[in-house]
Write a protein that holds these residues in place. Structure first.
Motif, PDB file in Angstrom:
ATOM      1  N   ALA A  12       4.412 -41.398  34.830  1.00 48.10           N
ATOM      2  CA  ALA A  12       5.403 -42.468  34.770  1.00 48.10           C
ATOM      3  C   ALA A  12       6.756 -41.848  34.482  1.00 48.10           C
ATOM      4  CB  ALA A  12       5.022 -43.478  33.684  1.00 48.10           C
ATOM      5  N   ASP A  13       7.790 -42.667  34.576  1.00 43.24           N
ATOM      6  CA  ASP A  13       9.128 -42.179  34.279  1.00 43.24           C
ATOM      7  C   ASP A  13       9.194 -41.677  32.848  1.00 43.24           C
ATOM      8  OD1 ASP A  13       9.933 -42.881  36.804  1.00 43.24           O
ATOM      9  OD2 ASP A  13      10.796 -44.805  36.197  1.00 43.24           O
ATOM     10  N   VAL A  14       9.914 -40.598  32.632  1.00 42.79           N
ATOM     11  CA  VAL A  14      10.091 -40.066  31.294  1.00 42.79           C
ATOM     12  C   VAL A  14      11.578 -40.012  30.981  1.00 42.79           C
ATOM     13  CG1 VAL A  14       7.992 -38.671  31.410  1.00 42.79           C
ATOM     14  CG2 VAL A  14      10.187 -37.660  32.073  1.00 42.79           C
ATOM     15  N   GLU A  15      11.897 -40.152  29.713  1.00 46.18           N
ATOM     16  CA  GLU A  15      13.282 -40.055  29.284  1.00 46.18           C
ATOM     17  C   GLU A  15      13.687 -38.589  29.208  1.00 46.18           C
ATOM     18  OE1 GLU A  15      16.134 -41.364  25.498  1.00 46.18           O
ATOM     19  OE2 GLU A  15      14.051 -42.057  25.654  1.00 46.18           O
ATOM     20  N   VAL A  16      14.800 -38.261  29.805  1.00 51.53           N
ATOM     21  CA  VAL A  16      15.267 -36.882  29.801  1.00 51.53           C
ATOM     22  C   VAL A  16      15.915 -36.589  28.448  1.00 51.53           C
ATOM     23  CG1 VAL A  16      16.759 -35.183  30.903  1.00 51.53           C
ATOM     24  CG2 VAL A  16      15.680 -36.976  32.279  1.00 51.53           C
ATOM     25  N   PRO A  17      15.396 -35.621  27.699  1.00 50.34           N
ATOM     26  CA  PRO A  17      16.032 -35.275  26.414  1.00 50.34           C
ATOM     27  C   PRO A  17      17.485 -34.862  26.626  1.00 50.34           C
ATOM     28  CG  PRO A  17      13.867 -34.268  26.600  1.00 50.34           C
ATOM     29  CD  PRO A  17      14.199 -34.815  27.955  1.00 50.34           C
ATOM     30  N   GLU A  18      18.331 -35.223  25.688  1.00 43.55           N
ATOM     31  CA  GLU A  18      19.755 -34.967  25.832  1.00 43.55           C
ATOM     32  C   GLU A  18      20.080 -33.491  26.099  1.00 43.55           C
ATOM     33  OE1 GLU A  18      23.930 -35.601  23.318  1.00 43.55           O
ATOM     34  OE2 GLU A  18      22.065 -36.570  22.686  1.00 43.55           O
ATOM     35  N   PRO A  19      19.442 -32.527  25.383  1.00 43.30           N
ATOM     36  CA  PRO A  19      19.758 -31.118  25.669  1.00 43.30           C
ATOM     37  C   PRO A  19      19.449 -30.706  27.105  1.00 43.30           C
ATOM     38  CG  PRO A  19      18.633 -31.312  23.559  1.00 43.30           C
ATOM     39  CD  PRO A  19      18.520 -32.643  24.236  1.00 43.30           C
ATOM     40  N   VAL A  20      18.365 -31.272  27.671  1.00 41.62           N
ATOM     41  CA  VAL A  20      18.022 -30.961  29.059  1.00 41.62           C
ATOM     42  C   VAL A  20      19.058 -31.557  30.002  1.00 41.62           C
ATOM     43  CG1 VAL A  20      16.296 -31.252  30.884  1.00 41.62           C
ATOM     44  CG2 VAL A  20      15.559 -30.845  28.521  1.00 41.62           C
ATOM     45  N   ALA A  21      19.437 -32.819  29.736  1.00 38.34           N
ATOM     46  CA  ALA A  21      20.424 -33.478  30.591  1.00 38.34           C
ATOM     47  C   ALA A  21      21.758 -32.741  30.554  1.00 38.34           C
ATOM     48  CB  ALA A  21      20.602 -34.926  30.146  1.00 38.34           C
ATOM     49  N   GLU A  22      22.162 -32.288  29.374  1.00 42.23           N
ATOM     50  CA  GLU A  22      23.426 -31.580  29.251  1.00 42.23           C
ATOM     51  C   GLU A  22      23.393 -30.245  29.990  1.00 42.23           C
ATOM     52  OE1 GLU A  22      24.225 -31.233  25.110  1.00 42.23           O
ATOM     53  OE2 GLU A  22      24.857 -33.332  24.881  1.00 42.23           O
ATOM     54  N   TYR A  23      22.310 -29.523  29.824  1.00 42.38           N
ATOM     55  CA  TYR A  23      22.202 -28.235  30.516  1.00 42.38           C
ATOM     56  C   TYR A  23      22.205 -28.453  32.031  1.00 42.38           C
ATOM     57  CZ  TYR A  23      20.513 -23.783  32.218  1.00 42.38           C
ATOM     58  OH  TYR A  23      20.401 -22.603  32.908  1.00 42.38           O
ATOM     59  N   ALA A  24      21.420 -29.431  32.497  1.00 45.20           N
ATOM     60  CA  ALA A  24      21.323 -29.681  33.933  1.00 45.20           C
ATOM     61  C   ALA A  24      22.671 -30.086  34.516  1.00 45.20           C
ATOM     62  CB  ALA A  24      20.283 -30.761  34.196  1.00 45.20           C
ATOM     63  N   ALA A  25      23.401 -30.938  33.796  1.00 50.09           N
ATOM     64  CA  ALA A  25      24.701 -31.372  34.287  1.00 50.09           C
ATOM     65  C   ALA A  25      25.653 -30.186  34.410  1.00 50.09           C
ATOM     66  CB  ALA A  25      25.278 -32.430  33.353  1.00 50.09           C
ATOM     67  N   GLY A  26      25.571 -29.279  33.464  1.00 47.10           N
ATOM     68  CA  GLY A  26      26.414 -28.096  33.511  1.00 47.10           C
ATOM     69  C   GLY A  26      26.090 -27.174  34.672  1.00 47.10           C
ATOM     70  N   ARG A  27      24.882 -27.295  35.199  1.00 49.44           N
ATOM     71  CA  ARG A  27      24.461 -26.473  36.348  1.00 49.44           C
ATOM     72  C   ARG A  27      24.530 -27.256  37.652  1.00 49.44           C
ATOM     73  NH1 ARG A  27      24.191 -21.683  36.833  1.00 49.44           N
ATOM     74  NH2 ARG A  27      22.038 -21.227  37.375  1.00 49.44           N
ATOM     75  N   GLY A  28      25.017 -28.502  37.574  1.00 48.42           N
ATOM     76  CA  GLY A  28      25.100 -29.335  38.765  1.00 48.42           C
ATOM     77  C   GLY A  28      23.772 -29.873  39.221  1.00 48.42           C
ATOM     78  N   ALA A  29      22.816 -29.994  38.287  1.00 52.73           N
ATOM     79  CA  ALA A  29      21.450 -30.393  38.660  1.00 52.73           C
ATOM     80  C   ALA A  29      21.089 -31.738  38.049  1.00 52.73           C
ATOM     81  CB  ALA A  29      20.443 -29.330  38.212  1.00 52.73           C
ATOM     82  N   ASP A  30      22.033 -32.668  38.029  1.00 51.04           N
ATOM     83  CA  ASP A  30      21.727 -33.987  37.489  1.00 51.04           C
ATOM     84  C   ASP A  30      21.114 -34.869  38.580  1.00 51.04           C
ATOM     85  OD1 ASP A  30      23.988 -34.033  38.992  1.00 51.04           O
ATOM     86  OD2 ASP A  30      25.165 -35.262  37.603  1.00 51.04           O
TER      87      ASP A  30
END
Length: 256
Positions: A12-30
């Motif tokens: 099922a859908d999972v909530e993306v932990p904030e540290p993962v979301a921040e790292y991914a956004a910084g790499r252009g992988a949101d």
């Protein structure tokens, strides 16, 4: 008999932990470039990051409650990477709430418990055995700074009395190697050709008798494929089963 917490792709859908979301956004992988691929029963999550450049990274997040030290795993991966195919650590961080993040480069292959290999368990079981033998042969015991010995494991046994009992019943060492430390089926990756391609989740890597790894690798085929495939793991490794050591190290696994 008890089992380790199992892991699988999220259903099922999972909530993306904030540290993962921040790292991914910084790499252009949101957005669609960030996909959850693995969830364990300790609450740990692994995400695949598809970068705009075309590269792929994996972000492994562990909550403080899991009691897992991803910094230890990063150290072990960095040590093992020159000798055998394992994920190369790219970034690690411990956050204020105690949660941890480990990002690694991608390695080839699919987990031995992917749908492709669940459907071909005989081939997967042989690949698990062959891959474990290759890992043991590649990693230099004389240069390894990490320990996974009986003494270190049984010191932390869930029941100290049982730990002392097992320590007193230990068989002699057959062959010291650098063990994976969690050689269950999901931690072997297999290529499209049916041969092992890499290993993942090396957070417990350390020196021990090879039976400490092999007995669990074979046992895990029962959990993941059903009975009847353990012998193929031993055949893939290239040894005859040692019933005494297999039984002993499985008791240690349950006790620790």
């Amino acid at each position: 008999m008890t089992y380790r917490p199992l892991a699988a792709a999220p259903e099922a859908d999972v909530e993306v932990p904030e540290p993962v979301a921040e790292y991914a956004a910084g790499r252009g992988a949101d957005g669609e470039r960030l996909v959850p691929v693995w969830l364990n029963q300790l609450g740990g999550l692994t995400f695949r990051l598809r970068l705009p450049s075309g590269g792929v990274e994996y972000a492994k997040w562990s909550p403080a409650s899991a009691g897992v030290d991803l910094e230890d795993e990063a150290e072990r991966l960095a040590w093992a990477a020159p000798f055998t195919p394992v994920p190369r650590p790219l970034h690690s961080a411990r956050h204020d709430d105690g949660a941890q993040l480990l990002v690694t480069a991608a390695v080839p292959g699919e987990a031995a418990v992917s749908p492709r290999w669940i459907a071909r368990p005989d081939q997967a079981a042989r690949a698990i055995g062959a891959g474990l033998r290759a890992l043991h042969d590649a990693l230099p015991v004389e240069d390894c700074p990490f320990d996974w010995s009986l003494a270190s494991r049984l010191t932390d046994a869930k029941d100290p009395a049982r730990g002392r009992e097992l320590a007193g019943a230990a068989p002699g060492v057959d062959r010291l190697v650098v063990c994976h430390g969690d050689a269950c089926a999901p931690n072997t990756l297999i290529g499209a050709d049916g041969y092992w391609s890499a290993h993942v989740d090396l957070g417990a890597l350390g020196i021990a008798d090879f039976w400490a790894d092999l007995s669990i690798a074979a046992w895990s085929t029962v959990w993941n494929y059903g009975p009847g495939f353990e012998g193929l793991v031993y055949a893939g490794y290239g040894v005859e089963p040692d019933a005494e050591r297999i039984a002993f190290y499985r008791e240690v696994w349950d006790a620790t």
